[in-house]
Design an enzyme around this catalytic site. Sequence first.
Site, PDB file in Angstrom:
ATOM      1  N   LYS A 111      11.153 -33.101  18.307  1.00 54.81           N
ATOM      2  CA  LYS A 111      12.597 -33.768  17.981  1.00 54.81           C
ATOM      3  C   LYS A 111      12.834 -35.300  18.087  1.00 54.81           C
ATOM      4  O   LYS A 111      13.368 -35.445  18.081  1.00 54.81           O
ATOM      5  CB  LYS A 111      13.250 -32.964  18.533  1.00 54.81           C
ATOM      6  CG  LYS A 111      14.129 -30.812  18.274  1.00 54.81           C
ATOM      7  CD  LYS A 111      15.436 -31.257  17.404  1.00 54.81           C
ATOM      8  CE  LYS A 111      15.299 -30.187  16.238  1.00 54.81           C
ATOM      9  NZ  LYS A 111      14.384 -29.180  16.601  1.00 54.81           N
ATOM     10  N   LYS A 194       5.280 -21.796   2.617  1.00 50.47           N
ATOM     11  CA  LYS A 194       6.315 -20.810   2.813  1.00 50.47           C
ATOM     12  C   LYS A 194       7.581 -21.273   2.228  1.00 50.47           C
ATOM     13  O   LYS A 194       8.339 -22.657   2.283  1.00 50.47           O
ATOM     14  CB  LYS A 194       6.623 -21.203   4.524  1.00 50.47           C
ATOM     15  CG  LYS A 194       7.371 -20.855   5.321  1.00 50.47           C
ATOM     16  CD  LYS A 194       6.949 -20.934   6.835  1.00 50.47           C
ATOM     17  CE  LYS A 194       8.421 -20.265   7.773  1.00 50.47           C
ATOM     18  NZ  LYS A 194      10.031 -21.469   6.838  1.00 50.47           N
ATOM     19  N   LYS A 197      14.144 -23.634   4.901  1.00 43.85           N
ATOM     20  CA  LYS A 197      15.117 -25.009   4.816  1.00 43.85           C
ATOM     21  C   LYS A 197      14.622 -26.207   4.762  1.00 43.85           C
ATOM     22  O   LYS A 197      15.252 -26.852   3.566  1.00 43.85           O
ATOM     23  CB  LYS A 197      16.470 -24.600   5.817  1.00 43.85           C
ATOM     24  CG  LYS A 197      17.588 -24.516   5.532  1.00 43.85           C
ATOM     25  CD  LYS A 197      18.418 -24.278   6.287  1.00 43.85           C
ATOM     26  CE  LYS A 197      17.431 -23.860   7.460  1.00 43.85           C
ATOM     27  NZ  LYS A 197      18.443 -22.188   8.246  1.00 43.85           N
TER      28      LYS A 197
HETATM   29  P1  ADP Z   1      13.377 -22.282   8.061  1.00 43.59           P
HETATM   30  O1  ADP Z   1      12.554 -22.237   7.997  1.00 43.59           O
HETATM   31  O2  ADP Z   1      14.451 -21.882   6.752  1.00 43.59           O
HETATM   32  O3  ADP Z   1      14.386 -22.987   8.551  1.00 43.59           O
HETATM   33  P2  ADP Z   1      14.828 -20.042  10.295  1.00 43.59           P
HETATM   34  O4  ADP Z   1      13.852 -19.866  10.634  1.00 43.59           O
HETATM   35  O5  ADP Z   1      15.818 -20.379  10.263  1.00 43.59           O
HETATM   36  O6  ADP Z   1      14.250 -20.487   8.699  1.00 43.59           O
HETATM   37  O7  ADP Z   1      14.449 -18.409   9.533  1.00 43.59           O
HETATM   38  C1  ADP Z   1      14.703 -17.319  10.552  1.00 43.59           C
HETATM   39  C2  ADP Z   1      13.872 -15.950  10.590  1.00 43.59           C
HETATM   40  O8  ADP Z   1      14.080 -15.751   8.541  1.00 43.59           O
HETATM   41  C3  ADP Z   1      12.490 -16.544  11.030  1.00 43.59           C
HETATM   42  O9  ADP Z   1      12.484 -16.810  12.185  1.00 43.59           O
HETATM   43  C4  ADP Z   1      11.465 -15.538  10.048  1.00 43.59           C
HETATM   44  O10 ADP Z   1      11.429 -14.132  10.519  1.00 43.59           O
HETATM   45  C5  ADP Z   1      12.294 -15.273   8.770  1.00 43.59           C
HETATM   46  N1  ADP Z   1      11.694 -16.887   7.814  1.00 43.59           N
HETATM   47  C6  ADP Z   1      12.242 -17.600   7.552  1.00 43.59           C
HETATM   48  N2  ADP Z   1      11.900 -17.969   5.926  1.00 43.59           N
HETATM   49  C7  ADP Z   1      10.215 -17.304   5.803  1.00 43.59           C
HETATM   50  C8  ADP Z   1       9.437 -17.063   4.799  1.00 43.59           C
HETATM   51  N3  ADP Z   1       9.391 -18.366   4.028  1.00 43.59           N
HETATM   52  N4  ADP Z   1       8.933 -15.555   4.383  1.00 43.59           N
HETATM   53  C9  ADP Z   1       9.178 -14.634   5.514  1.00 43.59           C
HETATM   54  N5  ADP Z   1      10.652 -15.130   6.576  1.00 43.59           N
HETATM   55  C10 ADP Z   1      10.957 -16.406   6.915  1.00 43.59           C
END
Ligand code: ADP
Length: 329
Positions: A111, A194, A197
């Site tokens: 950050k 992966k 967001k």
């Molecule tokens: P982002 O990567 O979009 O910021 P987050 O970190 O907010 O997503 O995701 C919250 C939870 O959703 C993660 O802890 C994980 O368990 C699940 N998750 C997010 N993206 C994936 C993915 N591509 N494959 C599997 N699980 C995921």
Amino acid sequence: MDIVLSGIRPTGHLHLGNYFGALKNFVKIQDTHKCFFFIADLHSLTTHPHPEDFHNSVKTILCEYLAAGLSPEKSALYIQSDVPEISELFVLLNMLAYKGEMERTAAFKDKVRKNPENVNTGLLTYPVLMASDILIHRAKYVPVGKDQEQHLEIARLLARRFNNMYGCEVFPEPQAFNFGSDLLKVPGLDGSGKMGKSEGNGIYLYEDDKSITKKVMRAVTDSGPTEPDSPKPEVIENLFTLMRLVSEPSTIQYFEDKWNDCSIRYGDLKKQLAADICATVAPIRERIDAIAADEKYLGEVVALGRDKARESAAATLALAREAVGFRKF
Ligand code: ADP
Ligand code: TRP
């Protein structure tokens, strides 16, 4: 029943990675565990969202959680800022968290590098607030992705430190929770691995058929197999991985066979994949709309979740206050 707890920051819509990687499992464990699911709105304040947008983001996640099948009756489904006990525990734990330790966490360093103009102390003590979220319910299990493992380690450290400092056993050390044997990784359609967001490659639960289809049809592919039964390159394997999540076994087999005899047409595969993703997402999207329109229901859900969470939180906080030495006169 063992306690499982998970929090999510309210930033935008949930994508298929969130759904298949987390939510679907949350829905299942509601029957076998005591579950706390909350929207981490206090954590989001580090980025100073506009109040109106902020409220809408909280509502979005709440509706999408409910539409995906989280149950306000089975679980405690609440908003972090509705539970003031978390903030009081945060104050107590801050006294045991050292500046150097916080500065050394990967998320903080990241950050600082990305937003040098907004290095507020909320960011620095983010792991302490997260530890408070977890320890306030004495949760045993926390399902976290790789990026949150270090934060969970800090929660364990603070639990231990509190217990040692005050000669008590108030806080158990929380563990990471794994669903099944292998951790499911939902891939993106851009060949980057992966879906996420921040990766900008998401297909969202609240996305219409047209937009989903457009994204799937634009997915990265290669020039096709040249030898029978050859291994699939990553971009193609990704399409099959998505298919395994949304399509019928016979459909998957059909395209596996087409791959293996080199007669696969990626256009057909994508069309089928798009249709099957749409069929998965459409009913959820409809439920999101129905739930979002029902303000009365949302008010009841939030109040029920708050009451459940506060009851559990107050019991823990009473023990922590006693341990620290806050006594009645
Ligand atoms: P982002 O990567 O979009 O910021 P987050 O970190 O907010 O997503 O995701 C919250 C939870 O959703 C993660 O802890 C994980 O368990 C699940 N998750 C997010 N993206 C994936 C993915 N591509 N494959 C599997 N699980 C995921
Ligand atoms: N820090 C988590 C994230 O960014 C969200 C979160 C806040 C959380 N408090 C939590 C997750 C407690 C699990 C437990 O994804």
